[in-house]
Motif scaffolding. Structure first.
Motif, mmCIF file in Angstrom:
data_model
loop_
_atom_site.group_PDB
_atom_site.id
_atom_site.type_symbol
_atom_site.label_atom_id
_atom_site.label_comp_id
_atom_site.label_asym_id
_atom_site.label_seq_id
_atom_site.Cartn_x
_atom_site.Cartn_y
_atom_site.Cartn_z
ATOM 1 N N LEU A 85 -47.760 -14.246 6.437
ATOM 2 C CA LEU A 85 -48.134 -14.720 7.760
ATOM 3 C C LEU A 85 -46.323 -13.947 8.591
ATOM 4 C CD1 LEU A 85 -48.924 -16.026 10.429
ATOM 5 C CD2 LEU A 85 -48.063 -18.118 9.672
ATOM 6 N N LEU A 86 -46.781 -13.146 9.244
ATOM 7 C CA LEU A 86 -45.665 -12.729 9.739
ATOM 8 C C LEU A 86 -46.008 -13.276 11.476
ATOM 9 C CD1 LEU A 86 -43.367 -10.764 10.119
ATOM 10 C CD2 LEU A 86 -45.059 -8.881 10.389
ATOM 11 N N GLY A 87 -44.607 -14.012 12.431
ATOM 12 C CA GLY A 87 -45.358 -13.958 13.190
ATOM 13 C C GLY A 87 -43.678 -12.708 14.484
ATOM 14 N N ILE A 88 -44.194 -11.873 15.916
ATOM 15 C CA ILE A 88 -43.850 -10.813 16.395
ATOM 16 C C ILE A 88 -43.269 -11.145 16.902
ATOM 17 C CG2 ILE A 88 -43.770 -8.089 16.906
ATOM 18 C CD1 ILE A 88 -45.158 -8.220 14.531
ATOM 19 N N CYS A 89 -42.261 -11.571 17.642
ATOM 20 C CA CYS A 89 -41.578 -11.787 19.420
ATOM 21 C C CYS A 89 -42.485 -13.043 19.861
ATOM 22 C CB CYS A 89 -41.984 -10.892 20.289
ATOM 23 S SG CYS A 89 -41.216 -10.916 21.994
ATOM 24 N N GLN A 90 -43.524 -13.231 20.228
ATOM 25 C CA GLN A 90 -44.295 -14.218 20.647
ATOM 26 C C GLN A 90 -44.818 -15.214 19.495
ATOM 27 O OE1 GLN A 90 -47.538 -14.232 24.091
ATOM 28 N NE2 GLN A 90 -48.317 -16.041 22.723
ATOM 29 N N GLY A 91 -45.171 -14.276 18.649
ATOM 30 C CA GLY A 91 -45.729 -15.035 17.734
ATOM 31 C C GLY A 91 -44.561 -15.884 16.537
ATOM 32 N N CYS A 92 -43.665 -15.350 16.560
ATOM 33 C CA CYS A 92 -42.088 -15.727 15.947
ATOM 34 C C CYS A 92 -41.675 -16.759 16.116
ATOM 35 C CB CYS A 92 -40.963 -14.749 15.627
ATOM 36 S SG CYS A 92 -39.756 -15.522 15.196
ATOM 37 N N GLN A 93 -42.029 -17.056 17.666
ATOM 38 C CA GLN A 93 -41.533 -18.179 18.215
ATOM 39 C C GLN A 93 -43.107 -19.252 18.433
ATOM 40 O OE1 GLN A 93 -41.071 -17.117 22.432
ATOM 41 N NE2 GLN A 93 -39.722 -14.800 22.145
ATOM 42 N N GLN A 94 -43.895 -18.953 17.977
ATOM 43 C CA GLN A 94 -45.445 -19.638 17.641
ATOM 44 C C GLN A 94 -45.047 -20.534 16.022
ATOM 45 O OE1 GLN A 94 -48.405 -16.935 20.032
ATOM 46 N NE2 GLN A 94 -49.168 -18.286 19.428
ATOM 47 N N ILE A 95 -44.958 -19.299 15.653
ATOM 48 C CA ILE A 95 -44.231 -19.922 14.231
ATOM 49 C C ILE A 95 -43.071 -20.583 14.015
ATOM 50 C CG2 ILE A 95 -44.094 -19.545 12.000
ATOM 51 C CD1 ILE A 95 -44.913 -16.857 11.859
ATOM 52 N N ALA A 96 -42.241 -21.180 14.508
ATOM 53 C CA ALA A 96 -40.778 -21.416 14.829
ATOM 54 C C ALA A 96 -41.210 -23.108 15.446
ATOM 55 C CB ALA A 96 -40.161 -21.022 16.138
ATOM 56 N N ARG A 97 -41.703 -22.919 16.829
ATOM 57 C CA ARG A 97 -43.143 -24.418 17.282
ATOM 58 C C ARG A 97 -43.314 -24.793 16.750
ATOM 59 N NH1 ARG A 97 -46.395 -26.101 21.701
ATOM 60 N NH2 ARG A 97 -45.378 -27.183 22.663
ATOM 61 N N HIS A 98 -44.744 -24.009 15.704
ATOM 62 C CA HIS A 98 -45.525 -24.662 14.942
ATOM 63 C C HIS A 98 -44.606 -25.708 13.909
ATOM 64 C CE1 HIS A 98 -48.879 -26.391 13.173
ATOM 65 N NE2 HIS A 98 -48.093 -26.353 11.947
ATOM 66 N N LEU A 99 -43.361 -25.214 13.184
ATOM 67 C CA LEU A 99 -42.805 -25.454 12.531
ATOM 68 C C LEU A 99 -41.860 -26.384 12.844
ATOM 69 C CD1 LEU A 99 -42.207 -22.819 10.031
ATOM 70 C CD2 LEU A 99 -43.913 -24.615 9.952
ATOM 71 N N GLY A 100 -42.128 -27.260 14.406
ATOM 72 C CA GLY A 100 -41.238 -28.593 14.520
ATOM 73 C C GLY A 100 -39.669 -27.925 15.232
#
Length: 189
Positions: A85-100
């Motif tokens: 899984l790769l998150g770019i910009c907003q996607g990066c923030q979404q993954i970080a948020r999902h991880l708490g």
């Protein structure tokens, strides 16, 4: 049959960025879904990897943007199934948020829009072994999730890239964008 890679997009930009071009050149089938426009993430089937792109949506406003909850469930499925899984910009923030981790606008307002250097951390190793100037288009950021390894940062935004485990990466910057794409306009968050 080519391996499929799911691309979750948050805008109607052309689908000829560096990611899509690399996937096509290397025999992958890129499958695009746009949940913001009503595309479903149900019944995707098996995928070799998934990429969550950037966009203009506040990742914490799931009441205002209910499709973000669907994307969060997709991120959870990727993590559970050990799908790269790769998150770019907003996607990066979404993954970080999902991880708490927290994600949103920093207290000190500073926009990165243009080309800015990022500096590798010692933990980056061969992933990034020298400073790199990258396309940036954001004013939100994120805290490093528990268990994640920070790979790159800069003075304004210390969290520019992270790795979680060995198959999940988050980039605050836009490695997928060519200089021509950037000149034509890029989503920011």
């Amino acid at each position: 049959m080519a391996q499929r890679v799911l691309l979750i997009r948050h805008g109607d930009e052309p689908e000829d960025d560096r990611v899509a071009t690399w996937l096509a050149a290397n025999g992958y089938e890129a499958v695009t879904r746009k949940p913001f426009a009503g595309d479903s993430l149900e019944d995707i089937g098996e995928v070799a990897a998934s990429i969550v792109y950037g966009g203009l949506f506040d990742v914490f406003e799931t009441g205002k943007y209910p499709f973000l909850r669907d994307e969060d469930r997709w991120i959870a499925q990727c993590l559970e199934r050990d799908v790269p899984l790769l998150g770019i910009c907003q996607g990066c923030q979404q993954i970080a948020r999902h991880l708490g981790a927290w994600a949103g606008a920093p207290e000190r307002e500073f926009f990165e829009f243009g080309y800015y250097p990022i500096l590798p951390t010692e933990a980056a190793g061969a992933f990034l072994d020298a400073p790199l100037t990258v396309a940036q288009a954001h004013y939100h950021t994120f805290d490093l999730p528990h268990g994640a390894v920070r790979l790159a940062g800069n003075e304004a935004y210390p969290n520019q890239a992270f790795r979680y485990g060995d198959k999940v990466y988050g980039f605050q910057f836009h490695a997928e964008v060519t200089p021509q794409d950037f000149a034509a306009g890029s989503p920011a968050r």
